[in-house]
Design an enzyme around this catalytic site. Structure first.
Site, PDB file in Angstrom:
ATOM      1  N   ILE A 105       0.876  -1.018  -0.215  1.00 39.63           N
ATOM      2  CA  ILE A 105       0.182  -0.231   0.153  1.00 39.63           C
ATOM      3  C   ILE A 105       1.026   1.377   0.202  1.00 39.63           C
ATOM      4  O   ILE A 105       2.076   1.646   0.732  1.00 39.63           O
ATOM      5  CB  ILE A 105      -1.058   0.328   1.336  1.00 39.63           C
ATOM      6  CG1 ILE A 105      -1.555  -0.868   1.585  1.00 39.63           C
ATOM      7  CG2 ILE A 105      -2.385   1.231   1.127  1.00 39.63           C
ATOM      8  CD1 ILE A 105      -2.118  -1.613   3.021  1.00 39.63           C
ATOM      9  N   GLU A 106       0.438   2.313  -0.406  1.00 37.86           N
ATOM     10  CA  GLU A 106       1.096   3.674  -0.963  1.00 37.86           C
ATOM     11  C   GLU A 106       1.918   3.810   0.223  1.00 37.86           C
ATOM     12  O   GLU A 106       2.561   4.421   0.690  1.00 37.86           O
ATOM     13  CB  GLU A 106       0.814   4.424  -1.449  1.00 37.86           C
ATOM     14  CG  GLU A 106      -0.647   4.965  -0.629  1.00 37.86           C
ATOM     15  CD  GLU A 106      -1.848   5.086  -1.725  1.00 37.86           C
ATOM     16  OE1 GLU A 106      -2.663   6.099  -1.144  1.00 37.86           O
ATOM     17  OE2 GLU A 106      -1.694   5.625  -3.000  1.00 37.86           O
ATOM     18  N   SER A 107       0.850   3.550   1.723  1.00 39.38           N
ATOM     19  CA  SER A 107       1.794   4.608   3.075  1.00 39.38           C
ATOM     20  C   SER A 107       2.076   3.503   3.308  1.00 39.38           C
ATOM     21  O   SER A 107       2.621   3.948   4.860  1.00 39.38           O
ATOM     22  CB  SER A 107       0.118   4.399   3.478  1.00 39.38           C
ATOM     23  OG  SER A 107       0.190   3.303   3.557  1.00 39.38           O
ATOM     24  N   GLY A 108       3.200   2.380   2.562  1.00 39.31           N
ATOM     25  CA  GLY A 108       4.482   1.928   3.420  1.00 39.31           C
ATOM     26  C   GLY A 108       4.598   0.369   4.116  1.00 39.31           C
ATOM     27  O   GLY A 108       4.569  -0.500   4.239  1.00 39.31           O
TER      28      GLY A 108
ATOM     29  N   GLN B  21       6.861   6.206   3.973  1.00 34.59           N
ATOM     30  CA  GLN B  21       6.076   5.898   2.798  1.00 34.59           C
ATOM     31  C   GLN B  21       6.776   6.820   1.791  1.00 34.59           C
ATOM     32  O   GLN B  21       7.076   5.792   0.604  1.00 34.59           O
ATOM     33  CB  GLN B  21       4.540   7.404   3.085  1.00 34.59           C
ATOM     34  CG  GLN B  21       4.237   7.165   1.747  1.00 34.59           C
ATOM     35  CD  GLN B  21       2.791   8.141   1.744  1.00 34.59           C
ATOM     36  OE1 GLN B  21       1.613   7.973   1.223  1.00 34.59           O
ATOM     37  NE2 GLN B  21       2.568   9.274   2.886  1.00 34.59           N
TER      38      GLN B  21
END
Length: 369
Positions: free
Chosen positions: A321-324, A348
């Site tokens: 997920i883009e958030s890390g 991130q």
């Protein structure tokens, strides 16, 4: 550090008219919401601070309430630079669409990488991301309305390659969040669903001589935090706001399976209703092959994670997920940006390094049409 513990009301007194504020968070995760509540209250009562510039990496809010929606008041904001506005409908309608403020929509990954450039006092970020899209200055330059006129992006050519240069702003205030602060001010994030770019934000503002405000849930004795768990060293932070009732996200106070404290049984994740969105998600899941590393965008594609859980595929593929967040079962709606039973949680900016370099096997994005 104990001398720097203040109330949320005292924290917003540190914000001055015209400041440029980086507000950390994603959805309802990592948001210093207690401080945002106090900021809104102070402005409504005293009309100060005003004419602020807000920088945020992605959407912060619960679609129509919470988060940056609290700041959707005329006069409070002068300019906003953000990577996503889908969770800030009040902000969009009342300020941006109405041409009340200057507004820029930049790529989310570029913004979180800008913080590192700001921390190192580099002039900005040079990247291929955004070429020939709406952020290319030969098109719209990321400008969202007619009130926005300044060019913040340039086309440059390096090593015979065309790139975009995103200029690094100077931020004077940071609003970040963690879980625990010790007596030296070191901050850990053990109950957070993601670490985002909290360290980079703190470094960017500290190195610019600004004020870093951190909201945490609790205090700990000096030396009691494992050094590998400390995500932001105390010397970067100027003021702490304690909120013992701090929620993990806007959906519920705390789910230990989102931060790795426990692993929940997959049977506890309820299968989604078989509707149009579910059919789309199931068909998309057919594009995954064993060993694939993939990512999910917010929206209908996030439903793929529920299909993976239902079909017991979580050990065959690796989600990002883009958030890390890496591995596990990514959450949907207000849980998006976190995952149940994650394998790893990285900052991130490093996730976007991976994406920008083409590391994914499959990417799933969502569009209405």
């Amino acid at each position: 550090m104990l001398n720097s513990i203040i109330t949320a009301e005292k924290a917003v007194d540190l914000i001055r008219d015209g400041d440029t504020i980086i507000i950390g968070g994603s959805g309802g995760m990592g948001v210093a919401d207690t401080v945002l509540v106090a900021l809104e209250k102070r402005f409504l009562e005293n009309k100060t601070p005003n004419t602020l510039t807000i920088i945020h990496t992605t959407g912060i809010g619960a679609v129509k309430s919470e988060g940056l929606n609290r700041l959707a008041h005329q006069g409070l904001i002068k300019r906003v630079i953000g990577g996503n506005f889908g969770l800030q409908l009040a902000f969009m309608k009342n300020l941006i669409v109405s041409n009340e403020i200057e507004a820029y929509n930049f790529p989310q990954g570029v913004i979180c990488q800008l913080y590192r450039a700001m921390a190192a006092k580099q002039p900005g970020v040079v990247t291929h991301i955004g070429l020939n899209t709406y952020v290319d200055p030969r098109q719209e330059g990321g400008k969202m309305n007619n009130a926005t006129t300044d060019d913040l992006i340039e086309v440059v050519k390096l090593a015979d390659r065309e790139c975009l240069f995103y200029k690094a702003p100077i931020a004077t205030v940071a609003l970040i969040r963690g879980t625990t602060a010790d007596e030296d001010g070191n901050v850990s994030m053990e109950q957070e669903g993601t670490t985002l770019e909290t360290l980079s934000i703190a470094q960017a503002v500290h190195n610019a001589g600004g004020t870093v405000i951190c909201q945490v849930k609790r205090l700990a004795q000096r030396g009691s935090l494992h050094p590998q768990m400390v995500r932001v060293p105390g010397f970067l932070i100027d003021a702490f706001v304690i909120d013992e009732n701090q929620w993990q996200n806007y959906a519920e106070p705390y789910d230990p399976s989102l931060c790795g404290e426990i692993r929940r049984p997959m049977a506890t994740l309820q299968a989604a209703e078989l509707d149009m969105r579910r059919v789309i998600a199931r068909r998309a899941a057919f594009e995954l092959t064993p060993g694939a590393v993939f990512n999910l965008g917010v929206g209908v594609s996030a439903g793929i994670s529920n299909v993976i859980a239902e079909e017991n595929m979580e050990n065959l593929v690796t989600s990002t997920i883009e958030s890390g967040v890496i591995g596990g079962i990514p959450g949907e709606r207000l849980y998006f940006g976190s995952a149940y039973n994650p394998q790893a949680i990285i900052d991130q900016p490093y996730m976007f390094d991976f994406y920008s370099g083409g590391g994914l096997d499959v990417a799933f994005v969502s569009f209405a049409e």
